[in-house]
Design a protein around this motif. Structure first.
Motif, PDB file in Angstrom:
ATOM      1  N   GLY A  62      87.317  43.405  74.863  1.00 51.95           N
ATOM      2  CA  GLY A  62      87.202  44.439  75.876  1.00 51.95           C
ATOM      3  C   GLY A  62      87.830  45.758  75.476  1.00 51.95           C
ATOM      4  O   GLY A  62      87.691  46.750  76.178  1.00 51.95           O
ATOM      5  N   ASP A  63      88.528  45.770  74.328  1.00 54.12           N
ATOM      6  CA  ASP A  63      89.248  46.979  73.921  1.00 54.12           C
ATOM      7  C   ASP A  63      88.526  47.758  72.821  1.00 54.12           C
ATOM      8  O   ASP A  63      89.139  48.569  72.137  1.00 54.12           O
ATOM      9  CB  ASP A  63      90.655  46.616  73.452  1.00 54.12           C
ATOM     10  CG  ASP A  63      90.644  45.710  72.227  1.00 54.12           C
ATOM     11  OD1 ASP A  63      89.610  45.074  71.961  1.00 54.12           O
ATOM     12  OD2 ASP A  63      91.678  45.640  71.536  1.00 54.12           O
ATOM     13  N   PRO A  65      85.224  50.314  71.609  1.00 57.82           N
ATOM     14  CA  PRO A  65      84.340  51.308  72.221  1.00 57.82           C
ATOM     15  C   PRO A  65      82.910  50.793  72.355  1.00 57.82           C
ATOM     16  O   PRO A  65      82.482  49.876  71.649  1.00 57.82           O
ATOM     17  CB  PRO A  65      84.399  52.483  71.244  1.00 57.82           C
ATOM     18  CG  PRO A  65      84.861  51.915  69.962  1.00 57.82           C
ATOM     19  CD  PRO A  65      85.681  50.707  70.286  1.00 57.82           C
ATOM     20  N   ARG A  66      82.203  51.404  73.256  1.00 57.77           N
ATOM     21  CA  ARG A  66      80.804  51.060  73.477  1.00 57.77           C
ATOM     22  C   ARG A  66      80.019  51.274  72.184  1.00 57.77           C
ATOM     23  O   ARG A  66      80.208  52.257  71.488  1.00 57.77           O
ATOM     24  CB  ARG A  66      80.242  51.952  74.579  1.00 57.77           C
ATOM     25  CG  ARG A  66      78.857  51.591  74.971  1.00 57.77           C
ATOM     26  CD  ARG A  66      78.379  52.507  76.076  1.00 57.77           C
ATOM     27  NE  ARG A  66      77.105  52.031  76.539  1.00 57.77           N
ATOM     28  CZ  ARG A  66      76.756  51.929  77.790  1.00 57.77           C
ATOM     29  NH1 ARG A  66      77.581  52.312  78.728  1.00 57.77           N
ATOM     30  NH2 ARG A  66      75.586  51.468  78.123  1.00 57.77           N
ATOM     31  N   GLY A  67      79.159  50.341  71.847  1.00 52.01           N
ATOM     32  CA  GLY A  67      78.359  50.443  70.638  1.00 52.01           C
ATOM     33  C   GLY A  67      79.004  49.806  69.429  1.00 52.01           C
ATOM     34  O   GLY A  67      78.427  49.788  68.354  1.00 52.01           O
ATOM     35  N   PHE A  68      80.207  49.262  69.574  1.00 50.66           N
ATOM     36  CA  PHE A  68      80.914  48.671  68.451  1.00 50.66           C
ATOM     37  C   PHE A  68      80.157  47.465  67.900  1.00 50.66           C
ATOM     38  O   PHE A  68      80.046  47.296  66.693  1.00 50.66           O
ATOM     39  CB  PHE A  68      82.319  48.258  68.881  1.00 50.66           C
ATOM     40  CG  PHE A  68      83.097  47.538  67.813  1.00 50.66           C
ATOM     41  CD1 PHE A  68      83.697  48.241  66.785  1.00 50.66           C
ATOM     42  CD2 PHE A  68      83.217  46.158  67.828  1.00 50.66           C
ATOM     43  CE1 PHE A  68      84.422  47.585  65.800  1.00 50.66           C
ATOM     44  CE2 PHE A  68      83.936  45.500  66.849  1.00 50.66           C
ATOM     45  CZ  PHE A  68      84.527  46.210  65.832  1.00 50.66           C
ATOM     46  N   TYR A  69      79.635  46.625  68.784  1.00 46.35           N
ATOM     47  CA  TYR A  69      78.978  45.400  68.345  1.00 46.35           C
ATOM     48  C   TYR A  69      77.552  45.655  67.841  1.00 46.35           C
ATOM     49  O   TYR A  69      77.044  44.899  67.035  1.00 46.35           O
ATOM     50  CB  TYR A  69      78.954  44.376  69.465  1.00 46.35           C
ATOM     51  CG  TYR A  69      80.327  43.788  69.718  1.00 46.35           C
ATOM     52  CD1 TYR A  69      80.887  42.886  68.828  1.00 46.35           C
ATOM     53  CD2 TYR A  69      81.070  44.141  70.827  1.00 46.35           C
ATOM     54  CE1 TYR A  69      82.139  42.347  69.032  1.00 46.35           C
ATOM     55  CE2 TYR A  69      82.323  43.613  71.048  1.00 46.35           C
ATOM     56  CZ  TYR A  69      82.856  42.720  70.148  1.00 46.35           C
ATOM     57  OH  TYR A  69      84.095  42.190  70.361  1.00 46.35           O
ATOM     58  N   LEU A  70      76.920  46.672  68.326  1.00 47.09           N
ATOM     59  CA  LEU A  70      75.570  47.018  67.875  1.00 47.09           C
ATOM     60  C   LEU A  70      75.516  48.539  67.740  1.00 47.09           C
ATOM     61  O   LEU A  70      75.190  49.250  68.672  1.00 47.09           O
ATOM     62  CB  LEU A  70      74.501  46.522  68.856  1.00 47.09           C
ATOM     63  CG  LEU A  70      73.059  46.737  68.422  1.00 47.09           C
ATOM     64  CD1 LEU A  70      72.758  45.974  67.139  1.00 47.09           C
ATOM     65  CD2 LEU A  70      72.105  46.312  69.514  1.00 47.09           C
ATOM     66  N   ASN A  71      75.828  49.012  66.569  1.00 48.71           N
ATOM     67  CA  ASN A  71      75.931  50.445  66.330  1.00 48.71           C
ATOM     68  C   ASN A  71      74.680  50.922  65.587  1.00 48.71           C
ATOM     69  O   ASN A  71      74.645  50.946  64.359  1.00 48.71           O
ATOM     70  CB  ASN A  71      77.193  50.755  65.530  1.00 48.71           C
ATOM     71  CG  ASN A  71      77.435  52.230  65.426  1.00 48.71           C
ATOM     72  OD1 ASN A  71      76.847  53.021  66.145  1.00 48.71           O
ATOM     73  ND2 ASN A  71      78.309  52.624  64.515  1.00 48.71           N
ATOM     74  N   ILE A  72      73.642  51.254  66.343  1.00 52.35           N
ATOM     75  CA  ILE A  72      72.396  51.728  65.746  1.00 52.35           C
ATOM     76  C   ILE A  72      71.925  52.980  66.482  1.00 52.35           C
ATOM     77  O   ILE A  72      72.315  53.220  67.621  1.00 52.35           O
ATOM     78  CB  ILE A  72      71.272  50.669  65.763  1.00 52.35           C
ATOM     79  CG1 ILE A  72      70.937  50.260  67.200  1.00 52.35           C
ATOM     80  CG2 ILE A  72      71.654  49.464  64.931  1.00 52.35           C
ATOM     81  CD1 ILE A  72      69.748  49.340  67.308  1.00 52.35           C
ATOM     82  N   GLU A  73      71.100  53.766  65.811  1.00 52.93           N
ATOM     83  CA  GLU A  73      70.486  54.936  66.449  1.00 52.93           C
ATOM     84  C   GLU A  73      69.009  54.674  66.569  1.00 52.93           C
ATOM     85  O   GLU A  73      68.372  54.220  65.624  1.00 52.93           O
ATOM     86  CB  GLU A  73      70.731  56.190  65.622  1.00 52.93           C
ATOM     87  CG  GLU A  73      72.153  56.661  65.635  1.00 52.93           C
ATOM     88  CD  GLU A  73      72.346  57.944  64.850  1.00 52.93           C
ATOM     89  OE1 GLU A  73      71.359  58.689  64.686  1.00 52.93           O
ATOM     90  OE2 GLU A  73      73.469  58.175  64.405  1.00 52.93           O
ATOM     91  N   ILE A  74      68.460  54.991  67.725  1.00 47.99           N
ATOM     92  CA  ILE A  74      67.030  54.798  67.954  1.00 47.99           C
ATOM     93  C   ILE A  74      66.375  56.143  68.118  1.00 47.99           C
ATOM     94  O   ILE A  74      66.864  57.013  68.746  1.00 47.99           O
ATOM     95  CB  ILE A  74      66.795  53.919  69.198  1.00 47.99           C
ATOM     96  CG1 ILE A  74      67.419  52.578  68.951  1.00 47.99           C
ATOM     97  CG2 ILE A  74      65.326  53.793  69.501  1.00 47.99           C
ATOM     98  CD1 ILE A  74      67.336  51.623  70.103  1.00 47.99           C
TER      99      ILE A  74
END
Length: 74
Positions: A62-63, A65-74
């Motif tokens: 939970g600590d 940042p958002r996108g840490f587990y799936l860091n991709i650009e669409i």
């Protein structure tokens, strides 16, 4: 003797929005079956990593940042 009865309303549901929705869903399935994903290797690697993390059955941190587990650009 049997009493005569009447049924109000149509015996068969009219075609309409549901039928249109089924046709559209069918088209989506056809397109999905005919196309192959062409994700770049970086995206495939990120998705594989996320799958491995999710399959571990451990709760996500939970600590981070958002996108840490799936860091991709669409």
């Amino acid at each position: 003797m049997a009493d005569p009865t009447s049924i109000n309303g149509p015996a068969v549901a009219p075609l309409g929005a549901k039928a249109q929705g089924y046709r559209e869903a069918h088209q989506v399935r056809i397109r999905a079956a005919a196309t192959r994903p062409s994700d770049p290797p970086m995206v495939q690697k990120a998705i594989t990593r996320l799958d491995q993390i999710m399959e571990s059955n451990r709760p996500l941190r939970g600590d981070v940042p958002r996108g840490f587990y799936l860091n991709i650009e669409i």
